[in-house]
Design an enzyme around this catalytic site. Sequence first.
Site, PDB file in Angstrom:
ATOM      1  N   SER A 125       0.956  -1.176   0.047  1.00  0.00           N
ATOM      2  CA  SER A 125      -0.057   0.024   0.008  1.00  0.00           C
ATOM      3  C   SER A 125       0.934   1.270  -0.065  1.00  0.00           C
ATOM      4  O   SER A 125       2.006   1.327   0.450  1.00  0.00           O
ATOM      5  CB  SER A 125      -0.589   0.126   1.187  1.00  0.00           C
ATOM      6  OG  SER A 125      -1.246   1.251   1.653  1.00  0.00           O
ATOM      7  N   TYR A 150      -2.232  -1.534  11.077  1.00  0.00           N
ATOM      8  CA  TYR A 150      -2.459  -1.904   9.527  1.00  0.00           C
ATOM      9  C   TYR A 150      -1.290  -1.622   8.741  1.00  0.00           C
ATOM     10  O   TYR A 150      -0.775  -2.415   7.830  1.00  0.00           O
ATOM     11  CB  TYR A 150      -3.734  -1.559   9.074  1.00  0.00           C
ATOM     12  CG  TYR A 150      -3.755  -1.563   7.543  1.00  0.00           C
ATOM     13  CD1 TYR A 150      -4.011  -2.837   6.901  1.00  0.00           C
ATOM     14  CD2 TYR A 150      -3.580  -0.500   6.671  1.00  0.00           C
ATOM     15  CE1 TYR A 150      -3.845  -2.776   5.330  1.00  0.00           C
ATOM     16  CE2 TYR A 150      -3.505  -0.326   5.451  1.00  0.00           C
ATOM     17  CZ  TYR A 150      -3.680  -1.639   4.521  1.00  0.00           C
ATOM     18  OH  TYR A 150      -3.789  -1.615   3.468  1.00  0.00           O
ATOM     19  N   LYS A 154       1.833  -3.899   6.313  1.00  0.00           N
ATOM     20  CA  LYS A 154       2.298  -3.632   5.082  1.00  0.00           C
ATOM     21  C   LYS A 154       3.887  -3.551   4.903  1.00  0.00           C
ATOM     22  O   LYS A 154       4.782  -4.004   4.084  1.00  0.00           O
ATOM     23  CB  LYS A 154       1.649  -2.698   4.307  1.00  0.00           C
ATOM     24  CG  LYS A 154       0.196  -2.766   4.119  1.00  0.00           C
ATOM     25  CD  LYS A 154      -0.187  -4.332   3.423  1.00  0.00           C
ATOM     26  CE  LYS A 154      -1.586  -4.798   3.459  1.00  0.00           C
ATOM     27  NZ  LYS A 154      -1.552  -6.002   2.659  1.00  0.00           N
TER      28      LYS A 154
END
Length: 339
Positions: A125, A150, A154
């Site tokens: 992302s 979150y 990544k």
Amino acid sequence: MKVLVTGGLGFIGSHTVVELQNKGFEVVIIDNLSNSSIEVLDGITTITGVKPHFEKIDLREKSEVVRFFETHKDIAGVIHFAASKAVGESVKEPLMYYENNINTLVYVLQELSKLEKQNFIFSSSCTVYGQADELPITENAPVKPAESPYGNTKQIGEEIIRDTCKINSQLKSIALRYFNPIGAHPSAEIGELPIGVPQNLVPYITQTAIGIREQLSVFGGDYDTPDGTCIRDYIHVVDLAKAHVVALERLMENKNLSNYEVFNLGTGKGSSVLEAIKSFDKVSGKKLKYQIVGRREGDVTAAYADTTKANDVLGWKTKLTLDDAMASAWKWEQKIRNK
Ligand code: UD1
């Protein structure tokens, strides 16, 4: 050629399965249905005419991952989408996010490393860049400390793959850093299915227009941007899905320049929240009800991709516009509410 798509019934996963099948790949989907519906399988089948093989597996169960790979030794590539993706939830439940996004990645890589063909595509992302110092954002922009668990999964995910590629030259991997994926398949057979109140802009817009939500809250009107609202690079999910096929073929055809590569996937064009609303109004013929409210914690002012590397090295470019994406998202919303 058999390709495993984990999280293949999710938003981006399902669109990628369609593009893979359109190009003749045999697809095997793993999904635990935690944030997706089994009906997506029918949507995919209606579009492509081929029902992909599906196994309901929770990748946190290591023994299940081992069993799966032992019975599918002929897999020629893995596209790994399966992960949790709600920023706010990750702040409340960090360990659930680390278990679901990190443990599963490790298990998949461990088993993939035993196969003859080890081609791996990872869903990353643009969140790894945080608020970048320079726009548009190139792949060389520094990775900033993550704003949420979150986002951290990544970053850590990319590091795990990069470190594994260093000691396993057989493993070939590409991390794809998505900007803001939106829209739905033009057939309206598949699209985004947010559970509960949507956190992302476009599902919130379409749910407001259809009458499920009172009005859209625009988070912040005092940013240092031309109209005061945040700027993002909204990319049509069908364009994004196609990039995964191109990336996988790049690995399968040994066109990669190193065994760990990173590409930004965006349009290169930034749009403000108000521009996104304008686009929605234009294609839907509606007038979206919205109100500008305070900023949302953790939002960056502006993020859009430098697409040079994806265009020139990967050989992929977006074709669809923001209007196309909004029109498809609106068609999809109307279809699911009429069901
Ligand atoms: C979010 C995540 C990001 C994740 C990405 C993909 C945050 C802070 N970031 O990106 O880590 O990779 O989704 O799932 O959650 N907006 C409104 N009103 C709304 C919803 C959104 O004004 O009701 C605005 C936001 O302030 C932002 C833009 O719309 O400026 C896009 O928001 P969103 O769709 O949530 O995506 P990101 O925040 O960019």
